[in-house]
Design a protein around this motif. Sequence first.
Motif, mmCIF file in Angstrom:
data_model
loop_
_atom_site.group_PDB
_atom_site.id
_atom_site.type_symbol
_atom_site.label_atom_id
_atom_site.label_comp_id
_atom_site.label_asym_id
_atom_site.label_seq_id
_atom_site.Cartn_x
_atom_site.Cartn_y
_atom_site.Cartn_z
ATOM 1 N N THR A 1 44.331 36.397 53.046
ATOM 2 C CA THR A 1 44.198 36.791 51.641
ATOM 3 C C THR A 1 43.064 36.023 50.967
ATOM 4 O O THR A 1 42.909 34.816 51.164
ATOM 5 C CB THR A 1 45.508 36.538 50.869
ATOM 6 O OG1 THR A 1 45.880 35.157 50.982
ATOM 7 C CG2 THR A 1 46.631 37.409 51.402
ATOM 8 N N ALA A 2 42.279 36.743 50.171
ATOM 9 C CA ALA A 2 41.159 36.136 49.457
ATOM 10 C C ALA A 2 41.685 35.221 48.349
ATOM 11 O O ALA A 2 42.676 35.537 47.695
ATOM 12 C CB ALA A 2 40.263 37.218 48.864
ATOM 13 N N VAL B 1 38.079 33.705 38.786
ATOM 14 C CA VAL B 1 38.540 35.056 38.464
ATOM 15 C C VAL B 1 38.569 35.154 36.946
ATOM 16 O O VAL B 1 39.511 34.679 36.297
ATOM 17 C CB VAL B 1 39.937 35.345 39.048
ATOM 18 C CG1 VAL B 1 40.354 36.775 38.707
ATOM 19 C CG2 VAL B 1 39.954 35.126 40.549
ATOM 20 N N PRO B 2 37.525 35.726 36.346
ATOM 21 C CA PRO B 2 37.443 35.750 34.880
ATOM 22 C C PRO B 2 38.514 36.622 34.244
ATOM 23 O O PRO B 2 39.011 37.566 34.859
ATOM 24 C CB PRO B 2 36.044 36.333 34.624
ATOM 25 C CG PRO B 2 35.705 37.113 35.852
ATOM 26 C CD PRO B 2 36.368 36.382 36.983
ATOM 27 N N GLY C 1 41.469 35.373 32.652
ATOM 28 C CA GLY C 1 42.773 34.773 32.432
ATOM 29 C C GLY C 1 43.794 35.114 33.493
ATOM 30 O O GLY C 1 43.479 35.602 34.584
ATOM 31 N N TRP C 2 45.066 34.875 33.156
ATOM 32 C CA TRP C 2 46.140 34.978 34.140
ATOM 33 C C TRP C 2 46.349 36.403 34.643
ATOM 34 O O TRP C 2 46.696 36.603 35.811
ATOM 35 C CB TRP C 2 47.454 34.439 33.554
ATOM 36 C CG TRP C 2 48.032 35.277 32.441
ATOM 37 C CD1 TRP C 2 47.836 35.101 31.108
ATOM 38 C CD2 TRP C 2 48.886 36.419 32.583
ATOM 39 N NE1 TRP C 2 48.515 36.067 30.396
ATOM 40 C CE2 TRP C 2 49.177 36.888 31.273
ATOM 41 C CE3 TRP C 2 49.436 37.089 33.672
ATOM 42 C CZ2 TRP C 2 49.988 38.003 31.041
ATOM 43 C CZ3 TRP C 2 50.241 38.197 33.436
ATOM 44 C CH2 TRP C 2 50.515 38.645 32.139
ATOM 45 N N ARG C 3 46.129 37.396 33.782
ATOM 46 C CA ARG C 3 46.435 38.766 34.195
ATOM 47 C C ARG C 3 45.529 39.246 35.328
ATOM 48 O O ARG C 3 46.037 39.773 36.337
ATOM 49 C CB ARG C 3 46.375 39.701 32.984
ATOM 50 C CG ARG C 3 46.930 41.087 33.273
ATOM 51 C CD ARG C 3 47.322 41.787 31.999
ATOM 52 N NE ARG C 3 47.865 43.120 32.260
ATOM 53 C CZ ARG C 3 48.875 43.678 31.602
ATOM 54 N NH1 ARG C 3 49.455 43.006 30.612
ATOM 55 N NH2 ARG C 3 49.309 44.876 31.901
ATOM 56 N N PRO C 4 44.221 39.099 35.237
ATOM 57 C CA PRO C 4 43.374 39.454 36.384
ATOM 58 C C PRO C 4 43.680 38.610 37.620
ATOM 59 O O PRO C 4 43.595 39.108 38.747
ATOM 60 C CB PRO C 4 41.949 39.198 35.871
ATOM 61 C CG PRO C 4 42.056 39.309 34.390
ATOM 62 C CD PRO C 4 43.406 38.757 34.046
ATOM 63 N N ARG C 5 44.031 37.342 37.412
ATOM 64 C CA ARG C 5 44.347 36.496 38.565
ATOM 65 C C ARG C 5 45.601 36.996 39.276
ATOM 66 O O ARG C 5 45.648 37.072 40.508
ATOM 67 C CB ARG C 5 44.538 35.041 38.118
ATOM 68 C CG ARG C 5 43.272 34.348 37.622
ATOM 69 C CD ARG C 5 43.436 32.844 37.582
ATOM 70 N NE ARG C 5 44.470 32.399 36.659
ATOM 71 C CZ ARG C 5 44.263 32.079 35.385
ATOM 72 N NH1 ARG C 5 43.036 32.165 34.870
ATOM 73 N NH2 ARG C 5 45.253 31.651 34.619
ATOM 74 N N LEU C 6 46.621 37.340 38.499
ATOM 75 C CA LEU C 6 47.862 37.822 39.093
ATOM 76 C C LEU C 6 47.676 39.212 39.691
ATOM 77 O O LEU C 6 48.303 39.552 40.703
ATOM 78 C CB LEU C 6 48.960 37.840 38.030
ATOM 79 C CG LEU C 6 50.412 37.697 38.510
ATOM 80 C CD1 LEU C 6 50.558 36.504 39.439
ATOM 81 C CD2 LEU C 6 51.352 37.576 37.328
ATOM 82 N N THR C 7 46.808 40.014 39.083
ATOM 83 C CA THR C 7 46.485 41.326 39.655
ATOM 84 C C THR C 7 45.837 41.167 41.027
ATOM 85 O O THR C 7 46.159 41.904 41.970
ATOM 86 C CB THR C 7 45.552 42.100 38.717
ATOM 87 O OG1 THR C 7 46.213 42.339 37.463
ATOM 88 C CG2 THR C 7 45.143 43.441 39.318
ATOM 89 N N LEU D 1 50.498 30.358 42.734
ATOM 90 C CA LEU D 1 51.069 29.637 41.600
ATOM 91 C C LEU D 1 49.998 29.267 40.578
ATOM 92 O O LEU D 1 50.240 29.321 39.362
ATOM 93 C CB LEU D 1 51.771 28.369 42.083
ATOM 94 C CG LEU D 1 53.116 28.554 42.775
ATOM 95 C CD1 LEU D 1 53.594 27.230 43.355
ATOM 96 C CD2 LEU D 1 54.160 29.124 41.818
ATOM 97 N N ARG D 2 48.832 28.893 41.055
ATOM 98 C CA ARG D 2 47.763 28.510 40.140
ATOM 99 C C ARG D 2 47.284 29.670 39.278
ATOM 100 O O ARG D 2 46.656 29.469 38.237
ATOM 101 C CB ARG D 2 46.594 27.898 40.915
ATOM 102 C CG ARG D 2 46.894 26.471 41.355
ATOM 103 C CD ARG D 2 45.710 25.771 41.961
ATOM 104 N NE ARG D 2 45.486 26.148 43.358
ATOM 105 C CZ ARG D 2 44.375 26.672 43.828
ATOM 106 N NH1 ARG D 2 43.355 26.919 43.023
ATOM 107 N NH2 ARG D 2 44.264 26.954 45.114
ATOM 108 N N ALA D 3 47.605 30.897 39.680
ATOM 109 C CA ALA D 3 47.252 32.066 38.858
ATOM 110 C C ALA D 3 47.989 32.052 37.531
ATOM 111 O O ALA D 3 47.511 32.624 36.539
ATOM 112 C CB ALA D 3 47.573 33.358 39.619
ATOM 113 N N VAL D 4 49.166 31.401 37.503
ATOM 114 C CA VAL D 4 49.956 31.378 36.268
ATOM 115 C C VAL D 4 50.207 29.954 35.781
ATOM 116 O O VAL D 4 51.091 29.719 34.960
ATOM 117 C CB VAL D 4 51.301 32.121 36.470
ATOM 118 C CG1 VAL D 4 51.064 33.605 36.651
ATOM 119 C CG2 VAL D 4 52.077 31.558 37.672
#
Length: 256
Positions: A92-93, A98-99, A101-107, A145-148
């Motif tokens: 997994t990449a 990942v600009p 915020g959390w939503r694109p990161r979690l996506t 986890l770091r995404a959120v």
Amino acid sequence: MTIEYSGKGDPARSLALLWRTSERTSRRGKPDLSVDRIVRAAIEVADAEGLQALSMRRVAERLGVGTMSLYTYVPGKPELLDVMLDTVYGETARPEDVPGGWRPRLTLVARENWALYQRHPWLLQVATSRPVLGPNVTAKYDYELRAVDGIGLTDVEMDSVITLVTGFVHGTARGAVEAAQAESQTGLTDEQWWAAHAPFLSRIADASQWPTASRVGQAAAEALGSAYSADHAFEFGLERILDGIDTLISHRSASA
């Protein structure tokens, strides 16, 4: 569907393999074997033939060696499966930037897990309630986890959010794989299957008796081109989950 379980092997041997703390080298005159080469061959067998085809003998055949030679490097199938899991989880990449915020990161987390199941459908046949404690699994969990992290959630909520998202992807991917395999297993595309059943359904289906199901079913079929679209289920479900997480974060901010 046959279900395998991770963590069935000897703990000391599995951890030694996962972290490569005591790998043996090839004997003189033997093919150049290694744990990595054996694991890669096992993944290729599972990708091509399914997890039910995986055995030490089948892996040895793919490598062109005797079955017993594998046991110099891997104690058995349970430990091999653990290392297979950890290896593919390393695919997994994990970009740091990942600009948005959390939503694109979690996506991104969701899409990477979705793509992983498409590449390795056999993952859906492995129950991982007892997690593989390898380096790639650990790195993957840390990244997710770091995404959120730092958005107002407690540590337990962070873990729960990742469990929610990855669990949703797992369930939806199972539907996608089953739908994809239906054609090869039955010899009929979705369109051919519905065409074969349509004349009989028209005789027995009473729209006046089930008006809501008739209306909604027809609308969904026309919009999706089928009774079920895994891609639509994934996209729609992911957005709703993210909306719910957004609401949780907003409530946290309002009560702070």
